[in-house]
Every structure is written in C-alpha cells, then in structure tokens.
Design an enzyme around this catalytic site. Structure first.
Site, PDB file in Angstrom:
ATOM      1  CG  HIS A  42      -1.884   0.819   1.336  1.00  0.00           C
ATOM      2  ND1 HIS A  42      -2.990   1.129   2.480  1.00  0.00           N
ATOM      3  CD2 HIS A  42      -2.236   2.067   0.514  1.00  0.00           C
ATOM      4  CE1 HIS A  42      -3.699   2.084   2.169  1.00  0.00           C
ATOM      5  NE2 HIS A  42      -3.066   2.734   1.125  1.00  0.00           N
ATOM      6  CB  THR A 100      -7.726   0.420   4.948  1.00  0.00           C
ATOM      7  OG1 THR A 100      -6.321   0.605   4.433  1.00  0.00           O
ATOM      8  CG2 THR A 100      -8.674   0.897   3.840  1.00  0.00           C
ATOM      9  CG  HIS A 192      -8.598  -4.857   7.040  1.00  0.00           C
ATOM     10  ND1 HIS A 192      -7.844  -4.069   6.822  1.00  0.00           N
ATOM     11  CD2 HIS A 192      -9.086  -4.648   8.330  1.00  0.00           C
ATOM     12  CE1 HIS A 192      -7.696  -3.157   7.691  1.00  0.00           C
ATOM     13  NE2 HIS A 192      -8.210  -3.527   8.764  1.00  0.00           N
TER      14      HIS A 192
HETATM   15  N1  PXP Z   1      -6.528  -5.483   1.870  1.00  0.00           N
HETATM   16  C1  PXP Z   1      -6.476  -3.928   1.786  1.00  0.00           C
HETATM   17  C2  PXP Z   1      -7.330  -3.359   0.967  1.00  0.00           C
HETATM   18  C3  PXP Z   1      -5.864  -3.505   2.872  1.00  0.00           C
HETATM   19  O1  PXP Z   1      -5.807  -2.299   2.818  1.00  0.00           O
HETATM   20  C4  PXP Z   1      -5.243  -4.168   3.933  1.00  0.00           C
HETATM   21  C5  PXP Z   1      -4.319  -3.540   5.091  1.00  0.00           C
HETATM   22  O2  PXP Z   1      -3.325  -2.809   4.498  1.00  0.00           O
HETATM   23  C6  PXP Z   1      -5.193  -5.605   3.975  1.00  0.00           C
HETATM   24  C7  PXP Z   1      -5.736  -6.153   2.794  1.00  0.00           C
HETATM   25  C8  PXP Z   1      -4.357  -6.657   4.866  1.00  0.00           C
HETATM   26  O3  PXP Z   1      -4.801  -6.309   6.048  1.00  0.00           O
HETATM   27  P1  PXP Z   1      -4.164  -6.995   7.252  1.00  0.00           P
HETATM   28  O4  PXP Z   1      -2.661  -6.566   7.311  1.00  0.00           O
HETATM   29  O5  PXP Z   1      -4.862  -6.789   8.444  1.00  0.00           O
HETATM   30  O6  PXP Z   1      -3.964  -8.605   6.910  1.00  0.00           O
END
Ligand code: PXP
Length: 250
Positions: A42, A100, A192
C-alpha cells in the site's frame, strides 16, 4: 484460491529507524519462495511505510504479481500508472487512520467520480483494477457499473465480530456479496484483519478467488524467526570474543 501477502509492515519496521533494513524487496523474495501467489503493498499518501522506490523495485523483481493499493488520488494514481503493476486496488484513505478502516463509499457521488476517473486512468495503461469495498449489494452493484475487473471485500467487520452470532452474520454477508459479484462478472477478493484463527470461514467461500493478508503473517514471522535471530547474534558475539582471546578479529 490465491494468497497475496501484504508486506507493508516489513517497511514499517525499517521506517521506525529510517534505515535500509528490513528490506521489503528481500521479504518479497522469501514470500514468493514460500509459495505466495502475489505481493501486495500500500503506497500511502503520507509514505509512512512503503516508499515509491520499494514499489518500483518490487515491480521489477517480483516473480509473481504485484498488487498495489492506492487511494483514488491524482498523485498516487499517477505513480501507479507509471509503474503499471499487474493489479491496483483502490482503497479509501485518511491520514489519521492506523489502517484502512472501511470500504470505498461508492454511494457518495464525489468518491464515485474520483474512483471512476482513477479506474479509467489505470485501465488505459493495462492495469487490472480492484475496488476495496464493504460486502454490501449496493457497493457490489456500484462497482460493476464502474466496470472494474474485481472487488476486494473488507473483512474487518467479520474479523472484529464480538460473538459467534455476529461472526456468522458477517460470513453470510460476505458469501452473498461474493456470489453477487461473480454474477455481475467481477472477480471476488477479500482481506483485512484475517488471522490464522479466523481465515478458514472466509477461505471456505467458494466465489472468493484471492485473499490479501498482511499483519498476521508479518507478526507470526517475527516469532517464528526470533530464536534463530538471537542465536545468530550470539554466534557473532562469540566470534568477536574468541578473536579477543587469540588477538585476531572475526
Ligand atoms: N486488503 C487491503 C485493501 C488493505 O488495505 C489491507 C491492509 O493494508 C489488507 C488487505 C491486509 O490487512 P491485514 O494487514 O489486516 O491482513
């Protein structure tokens, strides 16, 4: 089902010291060797972890595919166009958030217009576009209207469910949203807050073809690597001590 590993937090550790390690590009090599299907990063507007240089290097060195997450804002979209990774996932972003916090608000005409414009700019250069949305039918229908290739469902509500009932309701929401997405011709992704403990119920949704997981994997990597890291430092110290005794170094 594909696993894309988000390696932002490798860069978070590096940025804590503003130095050159740990290097997310090296992490990506190990992630791929371990069998991941893609690398996700990101590029935040405040560049708090991943830097533009990391993304450029990853685009050159990834053996799998690069999924770049950016906000639908001109500056980062232009960087994404220039790099042209395999996939860009458009995400909402506010500077105050730790991570996010929800999906794109496609009901807002302002957001929808920005996302439509970013989507066009990215598709022009051959990038596959995915939208990070909540698992609601309105958001899926709005995404289909924008003619993107995929949607990624925000699994935060599921991950943070307080009890079993809430958790089951969230799985049902995800299941319905994924089925609708596929009906409307969209690829369905999710991510996420997924952990080793909660991933199974999401992985069991047949329409989902890709999961994006970051924090849990980087956190686990710290622990499965800790003993070896300490032992290696002990060896390096002992080598120095032996040199002191024999009058040599190393
Ligand atoms: N998908 C998106 C769009 C995200 O913004 C994030 C967090 O940066 C993730 C997946 C991954 O989330 P996590 O780090 O909680 O596994």
């Amino acid at each position: 089902m594909r696993l894309y590993v988000n390696i932002d937090h490798v860069a978070t550790i590096r940025e804590a010291r503003k130095t050159d390690e740990p290097d997310p590009v090296r992490a990506a090599v190990l992630v791929e060797l371990a069998g991941a299907d893609g690398i996700t990063v990101h590029l935040r507007e405040d560049r708090r972890h991943v830097q533009e240089r990391d993304v450029r290097l990853l685009a050159e060195t990834c053996r799998s595919v690069l999924n770049l997450e950016v906000a639908a804002e001109d500056g980062v979209v232009e960087v994404a166009r220039d790099i042209a990774p395999f996939q860009v996932t458009l995400v909402p972003e506010s500077r105050e958030e730790v991570t996010t916090e929800g999906g794109l608000d496609l009901v807002s005409s302002h957001v929808r217009e920005r996302v439509a414009q970013a989507t066009r700019r990215l598709q022009e250069v051959g990038v596959r576009v995915s939208l990070f949305i909540d698992p609601s039918s309105e958001a899926v229908r709005a995404s289909a209207e924008l003619q993107v290739e995929a949607v990624e469902f925000h699994t935060g509500e599921y991950a943070h469910a307080r009890d079993l009932g809430e958790r089951e309701r969230e799985v049902t929401r995800l299941r319905h949203a994924a089925a609708l997405a596929v009906d409307l011709g969209l690829a369905a992704h999710a991510g996420h807050g997924l952990t080793y403990e909660n991933v199974a119920a999401v992985a069991a949704i047949p329409e989902l073809e890709e999961l994006n997981i970051g924090h849990a994997i980087v956190s686990r990597a710290v622990f499965v690597g800790m003993e070896r890291a300490v032992r290696e430092m002990r060896v390096a110290m002992d080598r120095g001590r032996r040199g002191l005794a024999t009058g040599t170094q190393g």
